[in-house]
Design an enzyme around this catalytic site. Structure first.
Site, PDB file in Angstrom:
ATOM      1  N   ASP A 258      18.263  12.119 -11.460  1.00  0.00           N
ATOM      2  CA  ASP A 258      18.165  11.921 -12.900  1.00  0.00           C
ATOM      3  C   ASP A 258      19.263  10.977 -13.397  1.00  0.00           C
ATOM      4  O   ASP A 258      20.409  11.042 -12.945  1.00  0.00           O
ATOM      5  CB  ASP A 258      18.296  13.280 -13.602  1.00  0.00           C
ATOM      6  CG  ASP A 258      18.211  13.176 -15.105  1.00  0.00           C
ATOM      7  OD1 ASP A 258      17.124  12.844 -15.608  1.00  0.00           O
ATOM      8  OD2 ASP A 258      19.236  13.415 -15.770  1.00  0.00           O
ATOM      9  N   GLU A 291      15.551   7.824 -11.299  1.00  0.00           N
ATOM     10  CA  GLU A 291      15.257   7.555 -12.701  1.00  0.00           C
ATOM     11  C   GLU A 291      16.437   6.722 -13.165  1.00  0.00           C
ATOM     12  O   GLU A 291      17.576   7.196 -13.173  1.00  0.00           O
ATOM     13  CB  GLU A 291      15.149   8.842 -13.510  1.00  0.00           C
ATOM     14  CG  GLU A 291      14.646   8.593 -14.934  1.00  0.00           C
ATOM     15  CD  GLU A 291      15.610   9.067 -15.994  1.00  0.00           C
ATOM     16  OE1 GLU A 291      15.359   8.794 -17.180  1.00  0.00           O
ATOM     17  OE2 GLU A 291      16.622   9.688 -15.660  1.00  0.00           O
TER      18      GLU A 291
END
Length: 585
Positions: A258, A291
């Site tokens: 993330d 990401e």
């Protein structure tokens, strides 16, 4: 049957049935005592460099804490289990207790991936997810991606407020239940990927600033606060070992990192990749996914498997909904051109100025194969970060959404769908958490302030309508309504999903070992024709029209799928899609 174990450099490691070795890095603490319930506190040995360790005659099930200078007793930052939550004692775990039913599993090649993102808590925990695996496998799902499961404050959370990255949240099930879920998925040919968060810690239960202040880089800040000192060997290894731990001990098939853009030390990514490659078993497929707001194509060239393609989502979202505020402003000028660039080159932003951030963003990506990009119409972020958590079908014309859905599932990019999307779910997905007192009030106020910049929420009364993230009702209202599956609407969407994934399995996946763009043509607003060369001299052509205009086209040969059913040859009517596959001589 077989067991798996990864020896960490941190925390509690069970060496024999009644022998556990404890380690803590606490350079800000002069002394550290080990507190084990039912035993007298023991002073840990220091190496003079901030590392404390001790061998203790105790076994699995022992509850323990580390007591640092000043008398504060804290959980193990590398705890494998927190039975009473992040503020309770840590638990010694025997990793070899679970007997794996599918130990020979080697994973799957990336080009076979069809990803299903889910939230373990909303689906009822690890055991309930197991009960849905057969239907997901029958649908054509080959990967389930779990939103973060590491321990967080309270009993419900998206997972991005986690503070103990090695300890699965107890509200979803015990560690062995998580292993059983992964084992059961593997037995059905489904890979399991875990979303991990290494750029920040949550606001409750994070005691790290109290004893290794060197863990944090006070010269680096991000949206989530003070940066993390990845250049410190102990910090670097803490997170690298976390990836290895999930891959080796829990047999996850990969991780999705993330907010990778918030990790400022890029050498960490290289070190992670090398460690994974040298650790996993020969022949095993393990996937490292990003990401990354930076659109760092270099990481994808240098071995990272793929990246979530936010640019693709954003361009499609603007075309489908007409929204242009917030980060959609970046794609509001010419979304059709942006979508065309996504289909041809991967990223929209490849180094140009970003009006939303005021900085340049991205790097060239046109040389990368389409399989390096994960495409989606919905996910936890773009749905849950909306004030009212609306699903796409509540925002856009369902006919246009269906055309975009066909593009998602038949393009050469790797498709990802969000839990319930396969049956046309319209249940909102809210932002939710479980904090109390002043912290809960701060989060609720912050949520309202976050949306004050949007035209819809200029009025304070309107902002007060935003659901309270801490309310149990907000969490419960976010559970996908499975009863919709049995309605005509749900059955129609399920049938479309199943058919498209069958076509993908037969006509797209076998030829994705080689993918090269063969050109993209803009036909009009929201209307595009895209071509790709695939392996074995195959030519994939896709026409998509998500506008209310009609267009004439040269009818392709070898049509695989088209909507609507009433489309006349040589036409591309409003809200339509055509995919064809031809063999080139």
């Amino acid at each position: 049957m077989r067991t798996f174990l990864f020896r960490k450099s941190f925390g509690a490691e069970l060496l024999e049935k009644e022998q556990t070795f404890f380690t803590l890095w606490a350079p800000s603490s002069e002394n550290v005592f080990l507190h084990i319930e039912g035993m007298q506190d023991q002073k840990m040995h220091s190496n003079g460099l901030g590392h404390f360790s001790l061998m203790v005659p105790c076994g699995a099930g022992a509850r323990y804490r580390f007591c640092i200078s000043g008398g504060l007793c804290v959980p193990d930052p590398a705890s494998r289990s927190q039975p009473d939550g992040v503020l309770g004692a840590s638990e010694v775990i025997d990793p070899e207790h679970y007997q794996w039913q599918c130990p020979e599993w080697q994973g799957r090649s990336w080009h076979e991936a069809v990803i299903y993102e889910l939230h373990a808590g909303l689906l009822g925990g690890y055991g309930s997810i197991c009960q849905q695996l057969d239907e997901l496998a029958a649908l054509g799902i080959t990967v389930i991606e779990l939103m973060p499961i590491n321990s967080f404050g309270g009993t419900r959370n998206w997972g991005y407020d986690g503070v103990l990255p090695y300890a699965p949240a107890v509200s979803y099930g015990r560690p062995d239940e998580l292993k059983h879920l992964i084992d059961a998925a593997h037995m059905r040919g489904i890979m399991v990927i875990l979303d991990v968060v290494y750029n920040h810690f949550g606001p409750e239960g994070n005691f790290l600033p109290e004893y290794p202040d060197d863990f944090f880089d006070h010269d680096q800040h991000s949206t989530w606060g003070v940066g993390i000192h990845f250049s410190k060997p102990e910090v670097r290894d803490y997170f690298i070992e976390n990836v290895i731990y999930w891959i080796m001990e829990y047999r996850f098939d990969g991780v999705r990192i993330d907010a990778a853009s918030a990790i400022s030390d890029h050498t960490w990514f290289e070190a992670l990749q090398k460690r994974v490659q040298t650790t996993i078993e020969p022949g095993r497929h393990v996937h490292l996914i990003l990401e990354n707001e930076n659109n760092d194509a270099g990481l994808l060239r240098n071995g990272f498997t793929a990246q979530w393609n936010d640019d693709g989502h954003n361009a499609l979202h603007v075309l489908l909904t007409g929204e242009h505020e917030g980060y959609y402003k970046m794609f509001s000028k010419n979304p059709t051109q942006d979508l065309a660039r996504v289909l041809a080159e991967g990223f929209v932003y490849q180094g140009q100025f970003n009006p939303y951030s005021g900085k340049r963003r991205g790097m060239p990506s046109g040389d990368l194969p389409a399989t390096k990009f994960i495409l989606f119409l919905q996910n936890h972020d773009q749905t849950g970060n909306r004030a009212f958590g609306e699903r796409l079908l509540a925002l856009a014309n369902p006919k246009a959404v269906k055309a975009a859905y066909a593009l998602l599932l038949l393009s050469p990019m790797i498709p990802m769908i969000f839990m319930g999307e396969e049956w046309g779910c319209i249940t909102p997905f809210y932002f939710f958490c479980d904090f109390h007192g002043d912290l809960a009030e701060q989060i609720q106020e912050g949520r309202q302030k976050e949306f004050s910049q949007f035209s819809t929420f200029q009025n304070e009364e309107e902002r007060k309508r935003i659901p309270d993230p801490n309310a149990l009702s907000t969490f419960e209202a976010s559970r996908p309504d499975r009863s919709l599956r049995d309605t005509d609407w749900g059955k129609e969407w399920l049938a479309v999903t199943h058919h498209l994934l069958e076509l993908r399995k037969k006509w797209i996946i076998p030829y994705l070992h080689y993918v090269q763009s063969a050109g993209v043509k803009i036909l009009g607003l929201g209307a595009i024709c895209a071509h790709w060369y695939l392996r074995d001299k195959k030519l994939l052509t896709i026409f998509i029209n998500i506008s209310d205009e009609n267009y004439k086209i040269t009818e392709p040969h070898g049509v695989l799928f088209a909507i609507p059913d009433t489309r006349e040859a040589g036409t591309l009517p409003a809200f339509s899609f055509v995919a064809s596959m031809e063999s080139r001589s």
